[in-house]
Design an enzyme around this catalytic site. Structure first.
Site, PDB file in Angstrom:
ATOM      1  N   SER A   1       0.853  -1.075   0.042  1.00  0.00           N
ATOM      2  CA  SER A   1       0.090   0.040  -0.107  1.00  0.00           C
ATOM      3  C   SER A   1       0.753   1.215   0.134  1.00  0.00           C
ATOM      4  O   SER A   1       1.653   1.522  -0.569  1.00  0.00           O
ATOM      5  CB  SER A   1      -0.815  -0.114   1.178  1.00  0.00           C
ATOM      6  OG  SER A   1      -2.236   0.963   0.866  1.00  0.00           O
TER       7      SER A   1
ATOM      8  N   ASP B   1      -6.199  -3.293  -2.326  1.00  0.00           N
ATOM      9  CA  ASP B   1      -5.078  -2.985  -1.456  1.00  0.00           C
ATOM     10  C   ASP B   1      -4.435  -4.210  -0.936  1.00  0.00           C
ATOM     11  O   ASP B   1      -4.880  -5.094  -0.301  1.00  0.00           O
ATOM     12  CB  ASP B   1      -5.550  -2.095  -0.242  1.00  0.00           C
ATOM     13  CG  ASP B   1      -4.479  -1.407   0.487  1.00  0.00           C
ATOM     14  OD1 ASP B   1      -3.749  -2.129   1.154  1.00  0.00           O
ATOM     15  OD2 ASP B   1      -4.096  -0.268   0.463  1.00  0.00           O
TER      16      ASP B   1
END
Length: 289
Positions: A48, A172
């Site tokens: 991320s 993500d």
């Protein structure tokens, strides 16, 4: 082509950068402390926002990478990736039915500031992780277009749209591997520096409000994997978990994800805390403990 490979059986130093949205500014301060102390990575893995920070380091593993990252984070304070009025965000959600913000501002920022565009151009090995929707599994990106891989790793559910690559959709990477220590060790690192956003410094408490239930449950899952990786360290591997230096670490939720006002202070606190840790831990100026 893939990023430079990690020779089998070879030891080395890995930087592991975890996820956490705007709180990822703390990792910039930690990176500065590491470079100031003479610690250089042979491998970088990220999730991320850690994939964003990590890509910059792998492209140029030197103190100037930190300067470049500081510039990017300072730009985020004025050119918000999550810009737009409440009405505009609601309009995006109504139109897409899945997310509040387009990915284009983040893509444009990465294209403008990353000094390379492919994994093959990186100076040291770098990998980032995303969650495959179709396979319900983690996917490690090691080659091809760097920005596409980083965007996939950063596709926060509900905030940004999934990234489609070769017919597969990704969200993500924090959903499947928030602080990927195990990946760095599997790739041969025997010294690992963990850079994180500070949440693991904050003990979890039972939820007391309806909206806290999901965030606390997710935080249990992400911390459980990290704790399991640390508990399963093979002999001869050293892991340094750098402190974020935040007197009030972020909780499980991230409801103020658009607030970049604390970025400069977060960088400086993490820098000071990580510097103190390295000095106390006996890591010498050339990065050797």
């Amino acid at each position: 082509m893939a990023s430079p490979g990690v020779p089998a059986g070879r030891g080395g130093t890995a930087f592991v950068l975890g996820g956490g949205g705007v709180f990822g500014a703390a990792e910039v301060g930690m990176l500065q402390a590491l470079f100031d102390h003479g610690v250089r990575p042979d491998l970088v893995v990220g999730t991320s926002v850690g994939a964003i920070n990590g890509a910059f380091v792998a492209a140029d593993p030197a103190p100037c990478a930190v300067d470049r990252l500081r510039g990017v984070w300072e730009e985020l304070t004025s050119q918000r990736i999550f810009a737009g009025s409440v009405l505009a965000r609601v309009g995006t959600l109504v139109r897409t039915r899945t997310h509040l913000h387009p990915r284009e501002p983040l893509r444009d920022l990465l294209l403008a500031h990353l000094p390379v565009q492919t994994f093959a151009e990186l100076q040291i090995p770098f990998q980032c992780v995303a969650a495959s929707i179709e396979r319900a599994a983690e996917r490690w990106f090691t080659g091809g277009a760097l920005v596409d891989a980083v965007l996939a790793s950063c596709a926060v559910p509900g905030l940004l749209p999934p990234v489609e690559l070769e017919g597969e959709h990704y969200l993500d990477g924090g959903l499947v591997n928030s602080i990927p220590v195990g990946r760095a060790i599997a790739l041969g690192a025997d010294t690992v520096y963990v850079l994180h956003v500070g949440r693991i410094d904050h003990p979890l408490r039972p939820p007391t409000r309806p909206w806290e239930v999901a965030t606390v449950a997710f935080e249990i899952a992400r911390r459980h994997r990290f704790a399991a990786d640390l508990a399963a360290l093979p002999p001869g591997v050293t892991v340094h978990v750098l402190p974020a230096g935040d007197p009030t670490p972020p909780g499980a939720g991230n409801l103020r994800y658009r607030d970049f006002s604390g970025v400069p202070a977060r960088i400086e606190r993490a820098h000071a805390a990580a510097r103190g840790y390295l000095e106390r831990s006996g890591v010498s100026r050339d990065g050797v403990a």
